[in-house]
Write an enzyme that holds these catalytic residues in place. Structure first.
Site, PDB file in Angstrom:
ATOM      1  N   SER A 272      -3.033  -6.018   9.023  1.00  0.00           N
ATOM      2  CA  SER A 272      -2.863  -4.599   9.342  1.00  0.00           C
ATOM      3  C   SER A 272      -4.026  -4.032  10.140  1.00  0.00           C
ATOM      4  CB  SER A 272      -2.697  -3.785   8.046  1.00  0.00           C
ATOM      5  OG  SER A 272      -1.551  -4.184   7.347  1.00  0.00           O
TER       6      SER A 272
ATOM      7  N   LYS B  71      -0.169 -11.181   6.556  1.00  0.00           N
ATOM      8  CA  LYS B  71       0.125  -9.849   7.079  1.00  0.00           C
ATOM      9  C   LYS B  71      -1.207  -9.238   7.471  1.00  0.00           C
ATOM     10  CE  LYS B  71       1.231  -5.111   5.924  1.00  0.00           C
ATOM     11  NZ  LYS B  71       1.309  -4.106   4.850  1.00  0.00           N
TER      12      LYS B  71
ATOM     13  N   SER C  87       0.829  -1.217   0.000  1.00  0.00           N
ATOM     14  CA  SER C  87       0.000   0.000   0.000  1.00  0.00           C
ATOM     15  C   SER C  87       0.858   1.259   0.000  1.00  0.00           C
ATOM     16  CB  SER C  87      -0.917  -0.001   1.221  1.00  0.00           C
ATOM     17  OG  SER C  87      -1.746  -1.143   1.236  1.00  0.00           O
ATOM     18  N   ASN C  88       1.966   1.238   0.720  1.00  0.00           N
ATOM     19  CA  ASN C  88       2.826   2.421   0.796  1.00  0.00           C
ATOM     20  C   ASN C  88       3.655   2.638  -0.458  1.00  0.00           C
ATOM     21  OD1 ASN C  88       2.573   3.542   3.698  1.00  0.00           O
ATOM     22  ND2 ASN C  88       2.673   1.327   3.952  1.00  0.00           N
TER      23      ASN C  88
ATOM     24  N   GLY D 168       0.954  -5.833  10.727  1.00  0.00           N
ATOM     25  CA  GLY D 168       0.969  -4.907   9.610  1.00  0.00           C
ATOM     26  C   GLY D 168       1.274  -3.481   9.985  1.00  0.00           C
TER      27      GLY D 168
END
Length: 335
Positions: A206, A204, A85-86, A230
């Protein structure tokens, strides 16, 4: 039922124990896929989900990316997550996504894992992207839950989706639950079912619900399923309930400090871990839920990395947001 995992190593990673394989690949799988299926990687450790630097014209800045990678290679990360996402992956073309993975694998030492985000909305597209990520050297793929039709993404649909991806993937698969972005939680019963697949190594998560994470760890122990936190904001809590590591946005900025927190938890030095964890919560929240990727990229600039601009429609921080971001870091002793 899926078969039992065999716990062999892939690449530089270390396995924990052995078991027999009962799962058989389908006829459509290649020899490479058949060999990869069932292999086991120890994914425990810290991973920064790396940002994608852009030029002022919003082109991928591969030179700046390489300079970041040279610095990350000196930090004791287990590996890097690419196209998470980042990394602004929804805004990149398929070709850019694959090229970034290729560049990262070439630049990174061979003892560091490359976990590449290959999730797409359709199962077919995810299968194709997974194969394309493996081609330039991804050791594992991180597959996010499809969410456009989230009202119909129940356990049946999601188990089918991830099973099809894992059946065809030439590299091991890590599930990716990020409800803040997708608007849905990967159901616990679906995770437990998918943990039995020999080519699905872990999750993972988050979401930050420690009760849920602890339950997943508990229910998947027979499969030696590996769960990664996450976020750095609940990393200590995640370790306390059995997680093996974390994919932490803040590690792009405070990588050594997040790795230090990991080591304190692993060594059972909980009092020291608690003190460090508390100092990381506000800056972590600032670069994730509060201000997101623009804040992460700004903080990277402050700490000697190349963050650069975001790709539209993401916008830079306002002056008030910038001041608050600086405050969140400075009041905790990081600036």
């Amino acid at each position: 039922m899926f078969g039992v995992k065999t716990l062999r190593t892939v690449g530089p990673a270390v396995c924990r124990r052995g078991a027999s394989v009962l799962w058989k690949p389908t006829r459509t799988q290649s020899r490479t896929q058949s060999a990869a299926a069932g292999q086991r990687v120890d994914i425990g450790g810290i991973y920064p989900p790396i940002a994608t630097p852009f030029t002022q014209k919003e082109d991928v800045d591969y030179q700046k990316l390489d300079e970041n990678l040279q610095k990350y290679a000196k930090i004791p990360f287990k590996g890097l997550v690419v196209q998470g996402s980042n990394g602004e992956y929804p805004y990149l073309t398929d070709e850019e996504r694959v090229e970034v993975v290729r560049r990262v694998r070439l630049a990174l030492p061979t003892d560091k894992l490359v976990m590449a985000g290959s999730g797409c909305e359709s199962t077919k597209a995810t299968v194709v992207m997974t194969e394309r990520m493996a081609g330039p050297g991804a050791d594992l793929v991180l597959v996010v839950t499809p969410c456009f039709y989230k009202g119909m993404m129940d356990s049946r649909a999601l188990v089918h989706h991830f099973t099809q991806v894992a059946d065809s993937s030439p590299v091991p698969v890590v599930l990716y639950n990020v409800p803040a972005n997708t608007g849905l939680d990967l159901p616990v019963d679906a995770v437990v079912r998918l943990a039995q697949h020999p080519n699905i190594l872990g999750l993972k998560d988050s979401g930050g619900d420690i009760t849920r994470i602890a339950l997943i760890v508990h229910k998947t122990k027979p499969q030696d399923f590996q769960v990664l936190a996450g976020s750095a904001g609940f990393l200590m809590a995640a370790y306390s309930v059995g997680c093996v590591g974390g994919v932490c946005a803040l590690a792009n900025v405070l990588g050594r400090e997040v790795c230090e927190l990991e080591q304190l938890c692993v060594s059972g030095r909980w009092e020291e871990a608690s003190a460090l964890q508390q100092r990381l919560i506000e800056p972590n929240t600032a670069v994730t839920r509060k201000f997101g990727v623009p804040a992460l990229k700004q903080a990277m600039e402050w700490f000697g990395y190349h963050g650069g601009t975001c790709r539209s429609p993401l916008q830079p921080l306002s002056e008030a947001e910038l001041q608050q971001l600086r405050l969140d870091f400075s009041t905790n002793g990081w600036l």
